[in-house]
Design a protein around this motif. Structure first.
Motif, PDB file in Angstrom:
ATOM      1  N   VAL A   1       0.847  -1.191   0.000  1.00 46.72           N
ATOM      2  CA  VAL A   1       0.000   0.000   0.000  1.00 46.72           C
ATOM      3  C   VAL A   1       0.884   1.242   0.000  1.00 46.72           C
ATOM      4  O   VAL A   1       1.718   1.425   0.884  1.00 46.72           O
ATOM      5  CB  VAL A   1      -0.933   0.012   1.221  1.00 46.72           C
ATOM      6  N   ALA A   2       0.694   2.098  -1.008  1.00 52.38           N
ATOM      7  CA  ALA A   2       1.479   3.331  -1.115  1.00 52.38           C
ATOM      8  C   ALA A   2       0.835   4.482  -0.359  1.00 52.38           C
ATOM      9  O   ALA A   2       1.513   5.436   0.027  1.00 52.38           O
ATOM     10  CB  ALA A   2       1.666   3.711  -2.588  1.00 52.38           C
ATOM     11  N   GLY A   3      -0.483   4.411  -0.144  1.00 52.59           N
ATOM     12  CA  GLY A   3      -1.147   5.492   0.580  1.00 52.59           C
ATOM     13  C   GLY A   3      -2.631   5.230   0.757  1.00 52.59           C
ATOM     14  O   GLY A   3      -3.258   4.544  -0.051  1.00 52.59           O
ATOM     15  N   LYS A   4      -3.201   5.775   1.846  1.00 48.85           N
ATOM     16  CA  LYS A   4      -4.637   5.691   2.112  1.00 48.85           C
ATOM     17  C   LYS A   4      -5.144   7.078   2.448  1.00 48.85           C
ATOM     18  O   LYS A   4      -4.542   7.793   3.246  1.00 48.85           O
ATOM     19  CB  LYS A   4      -4.927   4.743   3.281  1.00 48.85           C
ATOM     20  N   ARG A   5      -6.258   7.437   1.821  1.00 48.64           N
ATOM     21  CA  ARG A   5      -6.851   8.756   2.036  1.00 48.64           C
ATOM     22  C   ARG A   5      -8.361   8.593   2.180  1.00 48.64           C
ATOM     23  O   ARG A   5      -8.901   7.517   1.969  1.00 48.64           O
ATOM     24  CB  ARG A   5      -6.532   9.675   0.843  1.00 48.64           C
ATOM     25  N   SER A   6      -9.038   9.681   2.486  1.00 50.96           N
ATOM     26  CA  SER A   6     -10.505   9.649   2.525  1.00 50.96           C
ATOM     27  C   SER A   6     -11.025   9.379   1.115  1.00 50.96           C
ATOM     28  O   SER A   6     -10.406   9.787   0.131  1.00 50.96           O
ATOM     29  CB  SER A   6     -11.049  10.986   3.039  1.00 50.96           C
ATOM     30  N   PRO A   7     -12.163   8.684   0.983  1.00 48.68           N
ATOM     31  CA  PRO A   7     -12.707   8.391  -0.353  1.00 48.68           C
ATOM     32  C   PRO A   7     -12.924   9.660  -1.163  1.00 48.68           C
ATOM     33  O   PRO A   7     -13.232  10.724  -0.623  1.00 48.68           O
ATOM     34  CB  PRO A   7     -14.040   7.694  -0.044  1.00 48.68           C
ATOM     35  N   LEU A   8     -12.766   9.550  -2.453  1.00 52.16           N
ATOM     36  CA  LEU A   8     -12.938  10.694  -3.339  1.00 52.16           C
ATOM     37  C   LEU A   8     -14.387  11.169  -3.334  1.00 52.16           C
ATOM     38  O   LEU A   8     -15.319  10.362  -3.452  1.00 52.16           O
ATOM     39  CB  LEU A   8     -12.526  10.312  -4.764  1.00 52.16           C
ATOM     40  N   ALA A   9     -14.583  12.483  -3.238  1.00 52.11           N
ATOM     41  CA  ALA A   9     -15.932  13.060  -3.242  1.00 52.11           C
ATOM     42  C   ALA A   9     -16.334  13.399  -4.678  1.00 52.11           C
ATOM     43  O   ALA A   9     -16.660  14.541  -5.005  1.00 52.11           O
ATOM     44  CB  ALA A   9     -15.968  14.307  -2.362  1.00 52.11           C
ATOM     45  N   TRP A  10     -16.312  12.385  -5.535  1.00 45.55           N
ATOM     46  CA  TRP A  10     -16.622  12.562  -6.949  1.00 45.55           C
ATOM     47  C   TRP A  10     -17.912  11.819  -7.290  1.00 45.55           C
ATOM     48  O   TRP A  10     -18.427  11.042  -6.494  1.00 45.55           O
ATOM     49  CB  TRP A  10     -15.484  12.026  -7.823  1.00 45.55           C
ATOM     50  N   ASN A  11     -18.413  12.058  -8.495  1.00 49.37           N
ATOM     51  CA  ASN A  11     -19.598  11.358  -8.967  1.00 49.37           C
ATOM     52  C   ASN A  11     -19.243   9.925  -9.348  1.00 49.37           C
ATOM     53  O   ASN A  11     -18.151   9.644  -9.852  1.00 49.37           O
ATOM     54  CB  ASN A  11     -20.211  12.086 -10.165  1.00 49.37           C
TER      55      ASN A  11
ATOM     56  N   GLY B   1     -13.275   4.067  -2.270  1.00 50.34           N
ATOM     57  CA  GLY B   1     -14.629   3.784  -1.825  1.00 50.34           C
ATOM     58  C   GLY B   1     -15.612   4.772  -2.433  1.00 50.34           C
ATOM     59  O   GLY B   1     -15.247   5.884  -2.824  1.00 50.34           O
ATOM     60  N   ASN B   2     -16.890   4.372  -2.522  1.00 51.37           N
ATOM     61  CA  ASN B   2     -17.897   5.228  -3.167  1.00 51.37           C
ATOM     62  C   ASN B   2     -19.148   5.422  -2.322  1.00 51.37           C
ATOM     63  O   ASN B   2     -20.183   5.857  -2.830  1.00 51.37           O
ATOM     64  CB  ASN B   2     -18.283   4.643  -4.528  1.00 51.37           C
ATOM     65  N   ASN B   3     -19.060   5.097  -1.039  1.00 50.40           N
ATOM     66  CA  ASN B   3     -20.252   5.218  -0.179  1.00 50.40           C
ATOM     67  C   ASN B   3     -20.772   6.661  -0.138  1.00 50.40           C
ATOM     68  O   ASN B   3     -20.019   7.599   0.113  1.00 50.40           O
ATOM     69  CB  ASN B   3     -19.922   4.759   1.245  1.00 50.40           C
ATOM     70  N   GLY B   4     -22.056   6.815  -0.422  1.00 47.43           N
ATOM     71  CA  GLY B   4     -22.697   8.122  -0.342  1.00 47.43           C
ATOM     72  C   GLY B   4     -22.427   9.041  -1.513  1.00 47.43           C
ATOM     73  O   GLY B   4     -22.851  10.205  -1.494  1.00 47.43           O
ATOM     74  N   ARG B   5     -21.752   8.556  -2.534  1.00 54.74           N
ATOM     75  CA  ARG B   5     -21.452   9.424  -3.685  1.00 54.74           C
ATOM     76  C   ARG B   5     -22.637   9.437  -4.658  1.00 54.74           C
ATOM     77  O   ARG B   5     -23.318   8.412  -4.834  1.00 54.74           O
ATOM     78  CB  ARG B   5     -20.200   8.947  -4.411  1.00 54.74           C
ATOM     79  N   PRO B   6     -22.919  10.564  -5.312  1.00 55.57           N
ATOM     80  CA  PRO B   6     -23.993  10.607  -6.320  1.00 55.57           C
ATOM     81  C   PRO B   6     -23.701   9.602  -7.429  1.00 55.57           C
ATOM     82  O   PRO B   6     -22.591   9.597  -7.985  1.00 55.57           O
ATOM     83  CB  PRO B   6     -23.941  12.045  -6.839  1.00 55.57           C
ATOM     84  N   ALA B   7     -24.669   8.741  -7.743  1.00 53.32           N
ATOM     85  CA  ALA B   7     -24.456   7.664  -8.709  1.00 53.32           C
ATOM     86  C   ALA B   7     -25.301   7.882  -9.959  1.00 53.32           C
ATOM     87  O   ALA B   7     -26.438   8.368  -9.887  1.00 53.32           O
ATOM     88  CB  ALA B   7     -24.786   6.317  -8.073  1.00 53.32           C
ATOM     89  N   TYR B   8     -24.729   7.485 -11.112  1.00 49.81           N
ATOM     90  CA  TYR B   8     -25.405   7.687 -12.401  1.00 49.81           C
ATOM     91  C   TYR B   8     -25.298   6.422 -13.241  1.00 49.81           C
ATOM     92  O   TYR B   8     -24.368   5.624 -13.104  1.00 49.81           O
ATOM     93  CB  TYR B   8     -24.773   8.868 -13.148  1.00 49.81           C
TER      94      TYR B   8
END
Length: 461
Positions: A333-343, A436-443
């Protein structure tokens, strides 16, 4: 295995599937979005597909089982490798961007359809030996795009050397003679000028090496000038013919060849319905879902990141008849961050069926864990496995992430006789990235539609 034999056996598999389906060449070609003549050439053995994606679609369309899919992929790997060996020139093949360089004796042709993907392994290029009159130690040779040093012009060095020698002889002939007698030993460079004892010639093939992983026996990289290390570590890609070059063992002239190649496909889909991507764009700025073979270019164009999970396919093949033991895969693992706040964009069309059996050699990785490990799917064998040139192995790695945005890579440990090493597998020199994608707007994109719509709003007839 010769090109003709490998291609013929691969074509026979395709014909068997085609005949069993009961569908005509025209119907199959239309559903596969290719010309009838092209499909006919594949099934007759007149051509080998440059990519595996259309082969897999054909097999699934003909209701091939999991075992048949694995065997068909193995046959395609052998046919593709045999085609590459026949077309390889006598000297090292110039690599495409992101691909490793193979030794001239083993270099297969590059697959133009993968778009870099695909693959090769964490190995690096070994530069050819320079002429005896190589560049002086204080001059760094110009490096070409392929990583090999371009010989510097000789005329300027010889002229400068001649002038300096003439001045020295005319002015202080006695001093030069005395200096030569007192100096005793020492080595000279290609111009005949005195250099420090033991200094490495920039072109003598004895430069330092940088390993592709923390293991001391990992694949090395030869620097373009003596005494200077490459800071960038070459990567594994999804190149269909990328192969590790020579790894230094002992001294100069005692190099061994890494006895296996790895084709890394980080944009494989387990099935369209389960594949999703996070994109930092509004739905109106995102193009429709791509075909699987177009995914590398599509994701690069929109800056997409695998959403919720990533499916990586590894094709491991020996470079000779000798058996190579693949001892295991580990996760770095090179790095862990908060999930991306993207669509979040789903690749499967609403209402279109997906799914299938889990292929053999399937493994999972829980990226959210403190120490992610590669774990075999239920009922599947774990490492070690054996590979050779005629008996490749295909591994499917399903990595899941929900709580983090994770950058990661794989390390493949191998051994063969007294030799062993570790190859780093990643995405063209960059770590794989899964968020991760929890709670992200999905299309989703309706079949036959013109734009992305909120997921779950498509009306199914």
């Amino acid at each position: 295995m010769s090109e003709g034999t490998a291609a013929a056996e691969f074509a026979a598999r395709l014909r068997e599937l085609k005949e069993r389906s009961g569908l005509s060449y025209g119907v199959l070609a239309k559903r596969l979005h290719m010309s009838t003549s092209t499909l006919h050439r594949y099934c007759n053995g007149d051509a080998v597909p440059a990519e595996y994606a259309p082969v897999e679609r054909l097999a699934r369309l003909c209701k091939a089982g999991p075992g048949e899919l694995v065997e068909l992929h193995r046959r395609w790997v052998l046919a593709d490798a045999a085609r590459g060996r026949k077309g390889a020139p006598a000297e090292a093949v110039a690599p495409a961007p992101g691909e490793a360089v193979v030794p001239a004796s083993e270099a297969p042709a590059t697959d133009p359809g993968t778009g870099a993907a695909e693959t090769g392994t964490g190995a690096a290029e070994t530069e050819p030996a320079a002429p005896d009159d190589g560049p002086p130690q204080d001059e760094v040779p110009e490096v070409t795009d392929s990583g090999a040093p371009r010989p510097a012009p000789r005329s300027r060095r010889r002229t400068r050397t001649a002038v300096l020698a003439g001045i020295a002889v005319a002015a202080v002939l006695g001093g030069v003679t005395l200096g030569l007698s007192l100096s005793g030993g020492g080595e000279t460079d290609g111009d005949g000028r005195k250099g420090p004892v033991g200094a490495a010639n920039a072109g003598d093939g004895a430069g330092e090496h940088v390993t592709a992983s923390p293991s001391p026996s990992a694949s090395p990289s030869t620097s373009p000038s003596a005494g200077k290390k490459e800071k960038g570590v070459p990567s594994a890609t999804a190149s269909p013919s990328a192969a590790p070059p020579e790894a230094a063992k002992g001294g100069a002239g005692q190099a061994d060849t890494v006895p296996l190649t790895v084709r890394t496909a980080p944009y494989t889909w387990e099935d369209p319905c389960s594949q999703r991507y996070l994109i930092d764009r509004a739905p109106g700025e995102v193009p429709p879902p791509p075909l699987e073979q177009d995914v590398p270019a599509w994701t690069s164009a929109v800056g997409a990141v695998s959403s919720g999970g990533q499916y990586v396919q590894l094709t491991v093949q020996g470079t000779g008849a000798e058996t190579v033991v693949v001892e295991g895969l580990s996760v770095r693992v090179a790095g862990k961050r908060s999930p991306l706040a993207w669509n979040d964009f789903a690749m499967g069309y609403p209402g279109v069926g997906c799914g299938g059996n889990v292929p053999t050699r399937s493994f999972t990785v829980a990226l959210d864990a403190a120490r992610p490990v590669v774990t075999p799917e239920s009922g599947h064998r774990n490492f070690p496995f054996k590979v050779s040139e005629s008996d490749p192995e295909i591994y499917y790695i399903k990595a899941d992430a929900s709580a983090y945005d994770v950058s990661w890579s794989l390390e493949l440990k191998w051994s063969s006789g007294s030799r062993s090493g570790t190859l780093t597998l990643d995405d063209k020199g960059r770590p794989f990235r899964t968020s991760g994608n929890n709670g992200r707007p999905a299309y989703e994109f309706p079949l036959g539609g013109e734009k992305w719509v909120p997921e779950g709003t498509t009306k199914l007839e």
